[in-house]
Design a protein around this motif. Structure first.
Motif, mmCIF file in Angstrom:
data_model
loop_
_atom_site.group_PDB
_atom_site.id
_atom_site.type_symbol
_atom_site.label_atom_id
_atom_site.label_comp_id
_atom_site.label_asym_id
_atom_site.label_seq_id
_atom_site.Cartn_x
_atom_site.Cartn_y
_atom_site.Cartn_z
ATOM 1 N N GLY A 157 11.032 -9.308 -2.407
ATOM 2 C CA GLY A 157 10.887 -9.204 -3.855
ATOM 3 C C GLY A 157 10.582 -7.782 -4.288
ATOM 4 O O GLY A 157 11.131 -7.288 -5.283
ATOM 5 N N LEU A 158 9.711 -7.099 -3.540
ATOM 6 C CA LEU A 158 9.426 -5.702 -3.835
ATOM 7 C C LEU A 158 10.663 -4.837 -3.599
ATOM 8 O O LEU A 158 10.966 -3.923 -4.376
ATOM 9 C CB LEU A 158 8.270 -5.208 -2.970
ATOM 10 N N HIS A 181 4.112 -1.492 -10.084
ATOM 11 C CA HIS A 181 2.720 -1.204 -9.739
ATOM 12 C C HIS A 181 1.839 -2.444 -9.967
ATOM 13 O O HIS A 181 0.971 -2.767 -9.144
ATOM 14 C CB HIS A 181 2.204 -0.036 -10.571
ATOM 15 N N LEU A 182 2.074 -3.141 -11.065
ATOM 16 C CA LEU A 182 1.292 -4.341 -11.354
ATOM 17 C C LEU A 182 1.493 -5.395 -10.269
ATOM 18 O O LEU A 182 0.536 -6.067 -9.858
ATOM 19 C CB LEU A 182 1.709 -4.903 -12.719
ATOM 20 N N LEU A 183 2.725 -5.538 -9.780
ATOM 21 C CA LEU A 183 3.002 -6.530 -8.746
ATOM 22 C C LEU A 183 2.361 -6.138 -7.415
ATOM 23 O O LEU A 183 1.733 -6.970 -6.743
ATOM 24 C CB LEU A 183 4.520 -6.685 -8.585
ATOM 25 N N ALA A 184 2.530 -4.885 -7.032
ATOM 26 C CA ALA A 184 1.921 -4.435 -5.770
ATOM 27 C C ALA A 184 0.401 -4.527 -5.829
ATOM 28 O O ALA A 184 -0.257 -4.976 -4.880
ATOM 29 C CB ALA A 184 2.357 -2.999 -5.463
ATOM 30 N N SER A 185 -0.174 -4.124 -6.956
ATOM 31 C CA SER A 185 -1.626 -4.206 -7.121
ATOM 32 C C SER A 185 -2.091 -5.659 -7.130
ATOM 33 O O SER A 185 -3.147 -6.001 -6.574
ATOM 34 C CB SER A 185 -2.031 -3.508 -8.425
ATOM 35 N N GLY A 186 -1.293 -6.541 -7.748
ATOM 36 C CA GLY A 186 -1.645 -7.955 -7.747
ATOM 37 C C GLY A 186 -1.693 -8.526 -6.349
ATOM 38 O O GLY A 186 -2.576 -9.325 -6.024
ATOM 39 N N THR A 220 0.826 -1.200 0.000
ATOM 40 C CA THR A 220 0.000 0.000 0.000
ATOM 41 C C THR A 220 0.866 1.257 0.000
ATOM 42 O O THR A 220 0.602 2.224 -0.734
ATOM 43 C CB THR A 220 -0.926 -0.008 1.225
ATOM 44 N N GLU A 221 1.922 1.244 0.836
ATOM 45 C CA GLU A 221 2.827 2.395 0.872
ATOM 46 C C GLU A 221 3.557 2.553 -0.455
ATOM 47 O O GLU A 221 3.749 3.680 -0.947
ATOM 48 C CB GLU A 221 3.842 2.231 1.998
ATOM 49 N N LEU A 222 3.951 1.443 -1.078
ATOM 50 C CA LEU A 222 4.639 1.508 -2.364
ATOM 51 C C LEU A 222 3.728 2.109 -3.433
ATOM 52 O O LEU A 222 4.179 2.939 -4.242
ATOM 53 C CB LEU A 222 5.090 0.113 -2.781
ATOM 54 N N GLU A 223 2.476 1.737 -3.454
ATOM 55 C CA GLU A 223 1.537 2.308 -4.407
ATOM 56 C C GLU A 223 1.434 3.817 -4.225
ATOM 57 O O GLU A 223 1.386 4.573 -5.205
ATOM 58 C CB GLU A 223 0.163 1.665 -4.225
ATOM 59 N N ARG A 224 1.415 4.249 -2.986
ATOM 60 C CA ARG A 224 1.330 5.693 -2.721
ATOM 61 C C ARG A 224 2.581 6.415 -3.215
ATOM 62 O O ARG A 224 2.493 7.489 -3.832
ATOM 63 C CB ARG A 224 1.153 5.921 -1.216
ATOM 64 N N ARG A 225 3.749 5.813 -3.000
ATOM 65 C CA ARG A 225 4.996 6.457 -3.420
ATOM 66 C C ARG A 225 5.114 6.496 -4.948
ATOM 67 O O ARG A 225 5.624 7.475 -5.510
ATOM 68 C CB ARG A 225 6.191 5.729 -2.805
#
Length: 475
Positions: free
Chosen positions: A206-207, A236-241, A167-172
Motif C-alpha cells: 500500500g505504501l 506521512h499520515l499513513l506512515a505515522s499512523g 521509518t525509512e519513508l518518513e526519513r525520505r
C-alpha cells in the motif's frame, strides 16, 4: 439459466469493451456481413464464425449466462478481452430490440436458436464443468491444520519489516521537504521508483503504490508543488499512523493496516438481493487494469463496489451490463474499514441479468457532501465515495484561465440542486469527457437523478436517469 426474454441494448454490449478502439471495431462487426454459422441457445450460449484476413474464419463463442458476467473465447490473436469479434457477435445477437428470438422479424434470422456446433460445445462443456467443480464443496482444497504460533511469528516478522519501511519513508519525506520540493522535479521518476521498491521489500504494498503515484506529479502542470505537498502529507499520515497504531482507536488502526497493505480480514456473510448495475469503468497503469463496478441493492438499499483486475494489455474478467439488475449474492469484505463497508465480491448468481426497473434513491448535494465528509473522517485516505444526487441540473459555473474577457476560459460545471441553493462541482477530469455533454443533453435544463463518485476534486458523474424513466444512461 436462459437468456430468453432478457433484452440487451447496444450500449450494454459496448459497455463490455476494454477500450474505445475495441468499441469502434466491434460496432463495425455488429452486422451480418462477416458472420456465418451463427446461433444461440436457451442455455445462454452465442456462437459464430467471423471472416478475417486469413483463409480460416475466427471461431467465436460467448457464455452470456456465466455468474460473473459474460465469458468469451475466440480463435483470433487479439489480447483484448473481449475482442472485437466477441463484441460484434453480441451486437448481432442483441439486434435493435434484444436477443435473438425475442422479437419476430428481429435479429432471429441473423442469430437463430439451435444447438451449438462441436467446437463451441466443447468449450462450453469444459468451462461449465470447471465452474461446477470449483463450486463443489467436495472439491475444496484440503487445508493443513493451522499453527497459531507459527502464524503469530510470521505476522510479527512482517510487522517489523513494515515498521522499518515506514521509518525509512518518513526519513525520505523529511529529506524531500528539507531540500525543497523543486528537488523532486530535478530527481525525476527514479527517486520515487527506488523508494517504492524499498516499500515492496518491506512488504508494504500500500505504501509502495502511493509512492509510485507521487512520481507522476512533478512537472504535471500548473500547481504541481501544492498537489505534491498534499499527497506527501497523506503519505506521512499513513506512515505515522502505522508507527503509532497502538495509540489509535481500533477501527482507525484497522484502516491503517489495510491501507498499508496487510491482508484483509475474512469475508462477511453473503447478502442476496436484486443488484442493479449502476456503473462500470476501467483505470489502467503500466502493469494492471482495474475495473470498478458499482451496484445497488434494491431491497437492502446497500451500494457495493466490485473490483476486478487484469494484467497489462488484458481486460479484467468481471464485466456486468450497466442498466441491468441481477438476483445474486454479494460477499462483503467483512468489516474492512479501508473499503469503508463498500467492497464486495460477486457470489452465486441465481438469474440472468434483466433490465432494471428503478433507480437508487437520491440525496441533495449538501447531504451527499456531508456523508462524504463523514467517510473521510473515518478514512482520510479515501479516494472516492459513491453518491446518488436527486433532482440536480448540470449548469456552468465560474470560468477560469481566460481573464476578464473570458476568451479561452475553461468552464467549470456543477450539479445544482433544483430545489435549493447547494451544488457540487464536477471534477475537471469528468468535465473533459464526452459524458458531460451527454448529461447536459439528457437534462435540457430539467432535473435529473445522477449517480457518481465524490472526490476531493469534485463529483465524477457515471450514470443518470431522466425524470419519469428507469433507463440508465451511461456517462
Amino acid at each position: 439459466m436462459t437468456q430468453q426474454g432478457v433484452r440487451w441494448t447496444a450500449d450494454q454490449v459496448l459497455a463490455l469493451a476494454p477500450d474505445a478502439p475495441s468499441r469502434k471495431a466491434g460496432s463495425r462487426l455488429g452486422v451480418a456481413g462477416p458472420w456465418s454459422q451463427t446461433g444461440s441457445s436457451d442455455e445462454g450460449a452465442v456462437w459464430g464464425l467471423c471472416k478475417g484476413s486469413g483463409s480460416r474464419p475466427y471461431q467465436t463463442v460467448i457464455d452470456v449466462a456465466d455468474a460473473a458476467g459474460p465469458a468469451y473465447a475466440c480463435s483470433c490473436p487479439s489480447r483484448k478481452f473481449p475482442c472485437k469479434h466477441a463484441l460484434g457477435l453480441l451486437l448481432l445477437w442483441a439486434g435493435p430490440d434484444g436477443p435473438a428470438g425475442s422479437d419476430p422479424g428481429g435479429p432471429a434470422d441473423a442469430v437463430p436458436q439451435g444447438a451449438p456446433p462441436d467446437w463451441a460445445r466443447q468449450w462450453l462443456d469444459a468451462r461449465r464443468a470447471r465452474a461446477g467443480t470449483e463450486r463443489s464443496p467436495a472439491a475444496a482444497p484440503q487445508r493443513a491444520t493451522a499453527d497459531p504460533e507459527a502464524a503469530r511469528k510470521r505476522a510479527e516478522r512482517r510487522a517489523e519489516r513494515v515498521t522499518a519501511g515506514a521509518t525509512e519513508l518518513e526519513r525520505r519525506l523529511a529529506d524531500l521537504l528539507r531540500g525543497g520540493l523543486a528537488t523532486a522535479e530535478q530527481s525525476g521518476y527514479g527517486l520515487w521508483e527506488e523508494t517504492a521498491a524499498r516499500m515492496v521489500d518491506a512488504q508494504a504494498p500500500g505504501l509502495a503504490a502511493r509512492v509510485r503515484e507521487l512520481g507522476a506529479i512533478p512537472s504535471s502542470g500548473s500547481g504541481w508543488p501544492a498537489r505534491l505537498l498534499e499527497e506527501c502529507a497523506l503519505l506521512h499520515l499513513l506512515a505515522s499512523g502505522w508507527l503509532h497504531r497502538d495509540r489509535l482507536p481500533a477501527p482507525l488502526a484497522a484502516t491503517v493496516r489495510s491501507r498499508v497493505g496487510l491482508p484483509a480480514p475474512a469475508r462477511g456473510t453473503p447478502v442476496r438481493d436484486r443488484w442493479q448495475v449502476l456503473a462500470q469503468y476501467d483505470t489502467v497503469d503500466s502493469k494492471l487494469t482495474t475495473r470498478r463496478v458499482w451496484v445497488h441493492g434494491e431491497r437492502s438499499g446497500r451500494t457495493a463496489l466490485l473490483l476486478s483486475y487484469g494484467a497489462a494489455g488484458r481486460a479484467p474478467a468481471l464485466s456486468l451490463p450497466v442498466g441491468q439488475a441481477l438476483d445474486a449474492e454479494l460477499v462483503p469484505y467483512g468489516a474492512d474499514p479501508a473499503a469503508h463497508g463498500l467492497r464486495a465480491d460477486l457470489g452465486e448468481q441465481f438469474t440472468a441479468p434483466a433490465p432494471a426497473t428503478g433507480r437508487p434513491p437520491g440525496l441533495p448535494p449538501a447531504e451527499a457532501t456531508a456523508r462524504y465528509g463523514e467517510a473521510l473522517r473515518d478514512d482520510p485516505w479515501l479516494d472516492t465515495w459513491p453518491a446518488t444526487l436527486a433532482r440536480v441540473i448540470p449548469t456552468p459555473g465560474p470560468t477560469s484561465g481566460g481573464g476578464d474577457s473570458g476568451r479561452g476560459a475553461a468552464t467549470a460545471w456543477q450539479l445544482a440542486d433544483a430545489d435549493g441553493e447547494s451544488a457540487l462541482p464536477i471534477a475537471p477530469s469528468a468535465a473533459s469527457r464526452s459524458g458531460l455533454w451527454r448529461l447536459v443533453a439528457l437534462s435540457g435544463g430539467a432535473p435529473l437523478t445522477v449517480f457518481g463518485e465524490c472526490g476531493h476534486q469534485g463529483f465524477n458523474p457515471l450514470a443518470a436517469w431522466a425524470d419519469g424513466t428507469a433507463e440508465t444512461v451511461r456517462l
